[in-house]
Design a protein around this motif. Structure first.
Motif, PDB file in Angstrom:
ATOM      1  N   UNK A 128       0.816  -1.223   0.000  1.00 13.16           N
ATOM      2  CA  UNK A 128       0.000   0.000   0.000  1.00 13.16           C
ATOM      3  C   UNK A 128       0.851   1.277   0.000  1.00 13.16           C
ATOM      4  N   UNK A 129       2.130   1.185   0.466  1.00  9.09           N
ATOM      5  CA  UNK A 129       2.997   2.374   0.440  1.00  9.09           C
ATOM      6  C   UNK A 129       3.765   2.499  -0.868  1.00  9.09           C
ATOM      7  N   UNK A 130       3.334   1.738  -1.897  1.00 11.03           N
ATOM      8  CA  UNK A 130       4.029   1.730  -3.183  1.00 11.03           C
ATOM      9  C   UNK A 130       5.478   1.242  -3.024  1.00 11.03           C
ATOM     10  N   UNK A 131       5.643   0.224  -2.246  1.00 15.01           N
ATOM     11  CA  UNK A 131       6.982  -0.338  -2.038  1.00 15.01           C
ATOM     12  C   UNK A 131       7.037  -1.767  -2.566  1.00 15.01           C
ATOM     13  N   UNK A 132       8.177  -2.105  -3.135  1.00 17.19           N
ATOM     14  CA  UNK A 132       8.369  -3.450  -3.657  1.00 17.19           C
ATOM     15  C   UNK A 132       9.621  -4.057  -3.011  1.00 17.19           C
ATOM     16  N   UNK A 133       9.979  -5.258  -3.424  1.00 17.14           N
ATOM     17  CA  UNK A 133      11.114  -5.923  -2.799  1.00 17.14           C
ATOM     18  C   UNK A 133      12.329  -6.037  -3.704  1.00 17.14           C
ATOM     19  N   UNK A 134      12.282  -5.427  -4.874  1.00 19.50           N
ATOM     20  CA  UNK A 134      13.359  -5.641  -5.842  1.00 19.50           C
ATOM     21  C   UNK A 134      14.578  -4.820  -5.483  1.00 19.50           C
ATOM     22  N   UNK A 135      15.720  -5.510  -5.391  1.00 16.15           N
ATOM     23  CA  UNK A 135      16.956  -4.836  -5.010  1.00 16.15           C
ATOM     24  C   UNK A 135      17.841  -4.534  -6.210  1.00 16.15           C
ATOM     25  N   UNK A 136      17.322  -4.751  -7.418  1.00 17.55           N
ATOM     26  CA  UNK A 136      18.076  -4.484  -8.645  1.00 17.55           C
ATOM     27  C   UNK A 136      19.332  -5.338  -8.757  1.00 17.55           C
ATOM     28  N   UNK A 137      19.267  -6.557  -8.238  1.00 22.14           N
ATOM     29  CA  UNK A 137      20.462  -7.392  -8.268  1.00 22.14           C
ATOM     30  C   UNK A 137      20.721  -7.977  -9.655  1.00 22.14           C
ATOM     31  N   UNK A 138      19.691  -8.055 -10.491  1.00 27.17           N
ATOM     32  CA  UNK A 138      19.905  -8.523 -11.858  1.00 27.17           C
ATOM     33  C   UNK A 138      19.966 -10.025 -12.025  1.00 27.17           C
ATOM     34  N   UNK A 139      19.651 -10.777 -10.968  1.00 25.98           N
ATOM     35  CA  UNK A 139      19.726 -12.241 -11.080  1.00 25.98           C
ATOM     36  C   UNK A 139      18.646 -12.772 -12.017  1.00 25.98           C
ATOM     37  N   UNK A 140      17.474 -12.156 -11.975  1.00 29.41           N
ATOM     38  CA  UNK A 140      16.409 -12.621 -12.863  1.00 29.41           C
ATOM     39  C   UNK A 140      16.808 -12.398 -14.316  1.00 29.41           C
ATOM     40  N   UNK A 177       9.449 -19.738 -15.602  1.00 24.63           N
ATOM     41  CA  UNK A 177       9.440 -19.602 -14.147  1.00 24.63           C
ATOM     42  C   UNK A 177      10.830 -19.476 -13.533  1.00 24.63           C
ATOM     43  N   UNK A 178      11.885 -19.425 -14.340  1.00 21.37           N
ATOM     44  CA  UNK A 178      13.231 -19.392 -13.765  1.00 21.37           C
ATOM     45  C   UNK A 178      13.491 -18.077 -13.040  1.00 21.37           C
ATOM     46  N   UNK A 179      12.984 -16.955 -13.560  1.00 22.42           N
ATOM     47  CA  UNK A 179      13.240 -15.670 -12.917  1.00 22.42           C
ATOM     48  C   UNK A 179      12.643 -15.676 -11.515  1.00 22.42           C
ATOM     49  N   UNK A 180      11.442 -16.228 -11.402  1.00 19.50           N
ATOM     50  CA  UNK A 180      10.756 -16.212 -10.118  1.00 19.50           C
ATOM     51  C   UNK A 180      11.418 -17.162  -9.142  1.00 19.50           C
ATOM     52  N   UNK A 181      11.866 -18.293  -9.667  1.00 16.68           N
ATOM     53  CA  UNK A 181      12.510 -19.269  -8.811  1.00 16.68           C
ATOM     54  C   UNK A 181      13.843 -18.734  -8.281  1.00 16.68           C
ATOM     55  N   UNK A 182      14.563 -17.965  -9.081  1.00 13.54           N
ATOM     56  CA  UNK A 182      15.908 -17.563  -8.669  1.00 13.54           C
ATOM     57  C   UNK A 182      15.945 -16.209  -7.977  1.00 13.54           C
ATOM     58  N   UNK A 183      14.886 -15.442  -8.020  1.00 18.02           N
ATOM     59  CA  UNK A 183      14.929 -14.114  -7.393  1.00 18.02           C
ATOM     60  C   UNK A 183      15.175 -14.267  -5.895  1.00 18.02           C
ATOM     61  N   UNK A 184      16.263 -13.690  -5.376  1.00 20.19           N
ATOM     62  CA  UNK A 184      16.601 -13.919  -3.965  1.00 20.19           C
ATOM     63  C   UNK A 184      15.663 -13.189  -3.013  1.00 20.19           C
ATOM     64  N   UNK A 185      14.965 -12.146  -3.480  1.00 14.87           N
ATOM     65  CA  UNK A 185      14.102 -11.426  -2.539  1.00 14.87           C
ATOM     66  C   UNK A 185      12.627 -11.626  -2.828  1.00 14.87           C
ATOM     67  N   UNK A 186      12.298 -12.633  -3.643  1.00 11.97           N
ATOM     68  CA  UNK A 186      10.896 -12.920  -3.984  1.00 11.97           C
ATOM     69  C   UNK A 186      10.156 -11.653  -4.392  1.00 11.97           C
ATOM     70  N   UNK A 187      10.792 -10.866  -5.240  1.00 16.91           N
ATOM     71  CA  UNK A 187      10.191  -9.592  -5.617  1.00 16.91           C
ATOM     72  C   UNK A 187       9.199  -9.737  -6.750  1.00 16.91           C
TER      73      UNK A 187
END
Ligand code: SF4
Ligand code: SF4
Lengths: 160, 373
Positions: free
Chosen positions: A63-75, A116-126
């Motif tokens: 609701x605060x317009x916040x996400x979990x992506x840390x821009x790590x680029x793994x996906x 589904x590989x991007x979702x499986x490998x994202x370390x922060x479940x973003x």
């Protein structure tokens, strides 16, 4: 004489086998309840896909317009066909430290193979899979999406 | 071979005609150049290349986990089995022990995939021979399997459910219930298939004695799967080199010795019964466990050559990997069943009528993207 009998036998055998087949179709003709056709798109309101259905990659925001992506680029690295592009920028934190944050998480729906590989490998479940499936558009450019909403930022709990 | 040379060879009263690449009975883009004398087929020359995507070459630039989604797109009707082939190759190369939980689920999925594939084959085979009804009945029952797939794997056709070291997700809590419901349902519905089509005199007249392939010819051409077993060639990889949980179940290898299109038809019909019995043996005994073994984030195979074969719905599928120790394969070669099965079509069809060619092609159950990678 024998050949005529065989001929007649064959005809009766054929008719019998055809009637047997028509018996099956006839059964469904008088039992319309067992027919399973879905009336799409009339049933759109009640049509629900399974929870795991892979329809489209999305990035949930709270609701605060916040996400979990840390821009790590793994996906981006794990995507087999380059459907994801991560564009990051350097931001200064209040303490004056430099930090990499996501500028644009670009997702090409038209190229995605839903592996589904991007979702499986994202370390922060973003990112997660959404169950949408009506993806047809008139303009191909509409299939390129930016997943992080404008003005959104990294959720507080996820500070590196 | 170019068309000039084909027409150059024609004798009096012979003519050459293109069947495909857009012929509905090939279910894809396969072009066959036929040399005809009247309505009799003298020679069939399949021409490939219309759907070539260079998948083997693409694999050289992908990591092992990434190649899996490409194997979906070979024989899309046995996507899960093909995925498993790549995973087994990687796992064997790394000597990873795969727990029974994963093995059981993989085997059940394989067999569901095989049933779904044979259902679609039956539907399309009937349709090719003019019985449109079969198409609706086959797809009705296949839908149930696709729903099971969708609930557990998130996709209906191109599953991408296997990953090296296990599975993408664990099975859905409803999985066992749904599979058991499906088996009960399909045991009742499969006899309908026989009533509709198997006993049909038109089907029998069009398939019995049509497209003969002897056991020796089947072996010589490398025809495998149900097409090979219809010629009495015992080639079931599940029996001869069991992988996953196949060594733990009892099943019959279906063999027919006639070698005609009807024998190939019967093999597939009987295989659906066998697949159901395999699933029944496993579904209640899935051991507890984790759905994936912990693997390194970047999988590197030790340098060397690895080969793994599995029984896909259409025959023996093989994965050959040459690794130079990097995270990507140096060379990845697929042995696809359809390509070898297609090789026999000239032997089977020459001397037959052009309409028989449709029946022969249907009984071989082509999937074109698998021939033409
Ligand atoms: S979505 Fe996940 S994997 Fe991709 S950049 Fe963001 S945090 Fe990293
Ligand atoms: S699902 Fe697969 S293809 Fe699609 S963006 Fe994610 S990694 Fe790429």
């Amino acid at each position: 004489m024998r050949s005529i009998i065989n001929y007649l036998k064959e005809i009766f055998g054929t008719v019998r086998a055809l009637l047997k087949g028509m018996g099956v179709t006839g059964y469904y003709f008088v039992h319309p309840r067992e027919i399973v056709t879905q009336q799409y798109p009339e049933n759109r309101a009640t049509l629900k896909m399974f929870d795991r259905f892979k329809g489209e990659v999305v990035m949930p925001h709270d609701e605060n317009n916040e996400h979990h992506c840390t821009a790590c680029g793994i996906c981006e690295m794990n995507c087999p066909n380059g459907s994801i592009e991560i564009i990051s920028k350097i931001q200064l934190t209040p303490e004056g430290k430099k930090k990499k944050v996501i500028a644009k998480h670009i997702y090409h729906l038209g190229m995605c193979t839903f592996c589904n590989l991007c979702i499986k490998t994202c370390p922060s479940n973003a990112i997660i899979m959404e169950q949408t499936f009506e993806h047809a558009v008139f303009n191909r450019a509409k299939l390129t999406k930016v997943l992080n909403q404008p003005g959104s930022k990294l959720s507080k709990g996820d500070k590196k | 071979m170019t068309e000039e040379t084909i027409t150059g060879q024609l004798e009096e009263q012979e003519f050459s005609i293109n069947m495909g690449p857009q012929h509905p009975s090939t279910h894809g883009v396969l072009r066959m150049i036929l040399k005809l004398k009247g309505e009799t087929v003298e020679e069939v020359k399949p021409q490939l290349g219309y759907i070539h995507r260079g998948i083997e070459k693409m694999c050289e630039k992908l990591t092992y986990a990434q190649t899996i989604h490409l194997t979906d797109r070979l024989d899309y009707m046995s996507a899960h089995i093909l995925n498993e082939a790549v995973c087994l190759t990687v796992e064997n190369a790394l000597e990873v022990e795969i727990p029974e939980h994963i093995q059981y689920i993989r085997t059940i999925m394989d067999e569901l995939n095989r049933i779904a594939s044979h259902q679609l084959w039956w539907s399309a085979f009937g349709m090719d021979l003019g019985a449109l009804t079969t198409f609706f009945y086959g797809l009705r029952d296949r839908e149930k399997i696709l729903d099971i797939f969708e609930e557990t794997c998130g996709a209906r056709l191109l599953l991408s459910y296997n990953v090296p070291g296990g599975l993408m997700f664990d099975i859905h809590p409803n999985f066992q219930k749904r599979v058991k419901e499906f088996i009960t349902y399909f045991r009742k519905k499969l006899p309908e298939y026989d009533a509709l089509l198997t006993g049909n005199p038109i089907l029998q007249a069009r398939t019995k004695g049509v497209g003969m392939l002897t056991r020796e010819q089947a072996i010589a051409y490398g025809v495998s799967g149900p097409s090979g077993r219809g010629s009495g060639f015992s080639c079931d990889v599940r029996k001869h080199q069991p992988y996953s949980a196949y060594s733990k179940v009892g099943f019959k290898e279906i063999l027919y010795n006639e070698g005609d299109s009807f024998a190939r038809y019967k093999v597939r019909m009987d295989e659906m019964w066998e697949s159901m019995s395999i699933i029944e043996q496993l579904i209640d005994n899935i051991p507890e466990g984790n759905h994936a073994v912990k693997m390194k984030a970047i999988i590197k195979l030790p340098a060397g050559e690895y080969y793994q074969r599995v029984e896909a719905a259409r025959g023996e599928f093989g994965v050959f990997v040459v690794s130079d120790g990097n995270k990507m394969p140096y060379r990845m070669k697929f042995r696809s069943p359809n390509f070898s099965n297609l090789a026999a079509i000239n032997t089977m069809a020459s001397g037959q009528k052009i309409a028989d060619l449709i029946a022969i092609g249907g009984s071989l159950d082509f999937v074109i993207p698998d021939m033409d990678r």
